[in-house]
Design a protein around this motif. Sequence first.
Motif, PDB file in Angstrom:
ATOM      1  N   GLN A 113       0.934  -1.155  -0.182  1.00 36.83           N
ATOM      2  CA  GLN A 113       0.085  -0.088  -0.076  1.00 36.83           C
ATOM      3  C   GLN A 113       0.844   1.238   0.104  1.00 36.83           C
ATOM      4  O   GLN A 113       0.665   2.049  -0.764  1.00 36.83           O
ATOM      5  CB  GLN A 113      -0.831   0.116   1.174  1.00 36.83           C
ATOM      6  N   SER A 114       1.883   1.319   0.741  1.00 33.86           N
ATOM      7  CA  SER A 114       2.646   2.553   0.933  1.00 33.86           C
ATOM      8  C   SER A 114       3.871   2.543   0.114  1.00 33.86           C
ATOM      9  O   SER A 114       4.227   1.527  -0.836  1.00 33.86           O
ATOM     10  CB  SER A 114       3.077   2.607   2.477  1.00 33.86           C
ATOM     11  N   PRO A 134       6.677   4.693  -2.859  1.00 32.11           N
ATOM     12  CA  PRO A 134       6.475   5.096  -4.285  1.00 32.11           C
ATOM     13  C   PRO A 134       5.992   3.976  -5.089  1.00 32.11           C
ATOM     14  O   PRO A 134       6.321   2.983  -4.984  1.00 32.11           O
ATOM     15  CB  PRO A 134       8.067   5.458  -4.620  1.00 32.11           C
ATOM     16  N   GLY A 135       4.837   4.297  -5.921  1.00 28.79           N
ATOM     17  CA  GLY A 135       4.405   3.391  -6.883  1.00 28.79           C
ATOM     18  C   GLY A 135       3.352   2.344  -5.813  1.00 28.79           C
ATOM     19  O   GLY A 135       2.865   1.432  -6.613  1.00 28.79           O
ATOM     20  N   GLU A 150      -1.008   5.463  -3.798  1.00 24.95           N
ATOM     21  CA  GLU A 150      -0.637   6.290  -4.924  1.00 24.95           C
ATOM     22  C   GLU A 150      -1.745   5.830  -6.190  1.00 24.95           C
ATOM     23  O   GLU A 150      -2.160   6.768  -6.737  1.00 24.95           O
ATOM     24  CB  GLU A 150       0.688   6.333  -5.406  1.00 24.95           C
ATOM     25  N   TRP A 151      -1.927   4.608  -6.516  1.00 23.26           N
ATOM     26  CA  TRP A 151      -2.677   4.489  -7.779  1.00 23.26           C
ATOM     27  C   TRP A 151      -4.048   4.610  -6.997  1.00 23.26           C
ATOM     28  O   TRP A 151      -4.775   5.333  -7.972  1.00 23.26           O
ATOM     29  CB  TRP A 151      -2.493   3.015  -7.957  1.00 23.26           C
ATOM     30  N   ALA A 211      -5.285   6.947  -5.258  1.00 24.09           N
ATOM     31  CA  ALA A 211      -5.580   8.381  -5.419  1.00 24.09           C
ATOM     32  C   ALA A 211      -5.821   8.853  -6.513  1.00 24.09           C
ATOM     33  O   ALA A 211      -6.511   9.780  -6.952  1.00 24.09           O
ATOM     34  CB  ALA A 211      -4.318   9.033  -4.785  1.00 24.09           C
ATOM     35  N   LYS A 212      -5.349   8.073  -7.746  1.00 22.85           N
ATOM     36  CA  LYS A 212      -5.610   8.524  -9.118  1.00 22.85           C
ATOM     37  C   LYS A 212      -6.953   8.363  -9.806  1.00 22.85           C
ATOM     38  O   LYS A 212      -7.326   8.898 -10.709  1.00 22.85           O
ATOM     39  CB  LYS A 212      -4.623   8.200 -10.136  1.00 22.85           C
ATOM     40  N   ALA A 231      -7.493   9.035   3.044  1.00 25.61           N
ATOM     41  CA  ALA A 231      -7.333   8.884   1.825  1.00 25.61           C
ATOM     42  C   ALA A 231      -8.745   8.222   1.304  1.00 25.61           C
ATOM     43  O   ALA A 231      -9.083   7.798   0.185  1.00 25.61           O
ATOM     44  CB  ALA A 231      -6.337   7.767   1.338  1.00 25.61           C
TER      45      ALA A 231
END
Length: 306
Positions: free
Chosen positions: A249-250, A252-253, A257-258, A260-261, A293
Amino acid sequence: MRITVLGSAAGGGFPQWNCNCRNCAGLRAGTLKAKARTQSSIFVQPDDGDDGVLFNASPDILEQIRSKPALQPARTLRDTAIAGVVLMDGQIDHATGLFMLRERTSPLPLWCTDPVEEDLRSGNPVLAVLGHYCGVDRHRIALDGTSFSVPGIADLSFRALPLSSKAAPYSPHRDNPVEGDNIGMLISDGHSGKSVFYAPGLGQITPAVFDAMSSADAVMVDGTFWTDDEMPRMGLSTKTARDIGHLPQSGPGGMLEWLAKLPAATQRMLIHINNTNPILDEDSEERATLARADVEVCEDNMLIRV
């Protein structure tokens, strides 16, 4: 459609029988604010129907059926609301529950990909064993974008997408993945026009997978690990989350992050949560991060209407 989360944990459940990590020990001792979980599986029904489709058959399936009376409608002497089973992979925590359905009075309707059928006839011969009991009526899941339906389940259709993840340890494809070892599923309701993307084991989000996630009204995706090094850091394994086919989950990448898009209206949920994941602690900072989030953590017996 209605989605019942029968089980929300990764393999081994929570607490895991032999584990004394902070989470498992804390739950047993009553010092951790958390809920016990069985191994991951969902049951999907149309809004106006009793029967539905079981996605994955975990080793906990009998406990899950007993805790959800709707799966036993008692219309005849021998009855079940399970009109068919769809397997997302051939992992032990998703397939060995098929043994527990052997008392059927007719062959078990089963949908899986060709590589998963191969695994369940050779490496872990579940299907061969069932042949000595109820038998199996196996249907091939295509990977070319073709939708399929399950007889008796009105309005719902299913479309598989191949995923980057890992085959079961007993699979000949374990270290040489082939398309179809793992799939995600876009579940669509023709009556309401709504859809859900379901992927409990997801190692990488490709453009095709992200397109499917973006098109769905809700996503239920891999929540196995919080960090990539979760297991090595705890001394429980030498392999990272990504090594064994799970996007953490946490970082970079990572999954957050996904997520949130995605479009703002998308309902975001995590399922298949490992016993070591700090998000199981409802008072943890990681759980608060998910709340900020707008990401939900699936629980056993959760009912989701889409």
